[in-house]
Design a protein around this motif. Structure first.
Motif, PDB file in Angstrom:
ATOM      1  N   LYS A 162      73.820 103.417  30.633  1.00  0.00           N
ATOM      2  CA  LYS A 162      74.141 103.992  29.325  1.00  0.00           C
ATOM      3  C   LYS A 162      75.644 103.943  29.032  1.00  0.00           C
ATOM      4  O   LYS A 162      76.042 103.736  27.893  1.00  0.00           O
ATOM      5  N   GLU A 163      76.482 104.117  30.049  1.00  0.00           N
ATOM      6  CA  GLU A 163      77.929 104.107  29.831  1.00  0.00           C
ATOM      7  C   GLU A 163      78.410 102.731  29.386  1.00  0.00           C
ATOM      8  O   GLU A 163      79.247 102.619  28.492  1.00  0.00           O
ATOM      9  N   VAL A 164      77.887 101.669  29.984  1.00  0.00           N
ATOM     10  CA  VAL A 164      78.248 100.302  29.602  1.00  0.00           C
ATOM     11  C   VAL A 164      77.845 100.061  28.145  1.00  0.00           C
ATOM     12  O   VAL A 164      78.612  99.497  27.360  1.00  0.00           O
ATOM     13  N   LYS A 165      76.658 100.515  27.784  1.00  0.00           N
ATOM     14  CA  LYS A 165      76.178 100.356  26.406  1.00  0.00           C
ATOM     15  C   LYS A 165      77.025 101.165  25.429  1.00  0.00           C
ATOM     16  O   LYS A 165      77.390 100.672  24.358  1.00  0.00           O
ATOM     17  N   ARG A 166      77.356 102.399  25.803  1.00  0.00           N
ATOM     18  CA  ARG A 166      78.173 103.243  24.931  1.00  0.00           C
ATOM     19  C   ARG A 166      79.538 102.599  24.689  1.00  0.00           C
ATOM     20  O   ARG A 166      80.028 102.577  23.556  1.00  0.00           O
ATOM     21  N   LEU A 167      80.146 102.056  25.731  1.00  0.00           N
ATOM     22  CA  LEU A 167      81.444 101.395  25.588  1.00  0.00           C
ATOM     23  C   LEU A 167      81.362 100.193  24.649  1.00  0.00           C
ATOM     24  O   LEU A 167      82.262  99.964  23.839  1.00  0.00           O
ATOM     25  N   PHE A 168      80.273  99.422  24.753  1.00  0.00           N
ATOM     26  CA  PHE A 168      80.096  98.280  23.848  1.00  0.00           C
ATOM     27  C   PHE A 168      80.069  98.744  22.398  1.00  0.00           C
ATOM     28  O   PHE A 168      80.780  98.206  21.538  1.00  0.00           O
TER      29      PHE A 168
END
Length: 158
Positions: A38-44
């Motif tokens: 989820k963190e990788v997606k949120r950063l994107f």
């Protein structure tokens, strides 16, 4: 004519170009795959938000890319950005894309034109067919897009 190219990160690039006297910002995006955290997606999505906010409101922009999400056939809840001509069933990645579109008001051009399945599906293999690549443009610029479809070329296998 290409005026400027800027690599934002591994997943985002902006290209400024002039076509017929009109300056466009083209944003190329590659969203994280479903299996990533989820963190990788949120950063994107945060980075994409920042890129879009950096474009002056008076300028035209188009976003194209692999969003690794399925918007599905049904537009329910997203009628203002999804015209009902998607493919498959919406998933979490598709919901993220549609939420982004609602926030910034671009439409998903892929969903504006009724097409045969072969002109919607952007990836196919022996076991699955998906629509994960999308083209977004501002609602006021919809008239600039008179068609949007997948043109199949190479069949790629692992």
């Amino acid at each position: 004519m290409v005026v400027d190219v800027r690599r934002v990160n591994d997943r985002l690039m902006t290209i400024k170009l002039v076509v017929g006297g009109i300056t466009f910002s083209m944003i190329s995006a590659y969203a994280p795959q479903v299996c990533l955290g989820k963190e990788v997606k949120r950063l994107f999505w945060d980075d994409l938000d920042e890129v879009v906010h950096s474009i002056l409101p008076s300028k035209k922009f188009v976003i194209g890319g692999d969003f690794n999400g399925h918007i599905g056939v049904i537009a329910k809840g997203y009628d203002e950005v999804h015209d009902g001509f998607g493919f498959g069933v919406r998933n979490e990645g598709g919901t993220s894309l549609l939420d982004f579109a609602k926030a910034f008001d671009p439409i998903l051009a892929n969903s504006c034109f009724q097409k045969k399945e072969e002109h919607l599906v952007t990836f196919r293999s022996k076991v699955s067919r998906t629509q994960i690549d999308y083209l977004l443009l501002m609602r006021g610029d919809r008239g600039l897009c008179t068609d949007c479809k997948v043109i199949s070329s190479e069949c790629l296998l692992t």
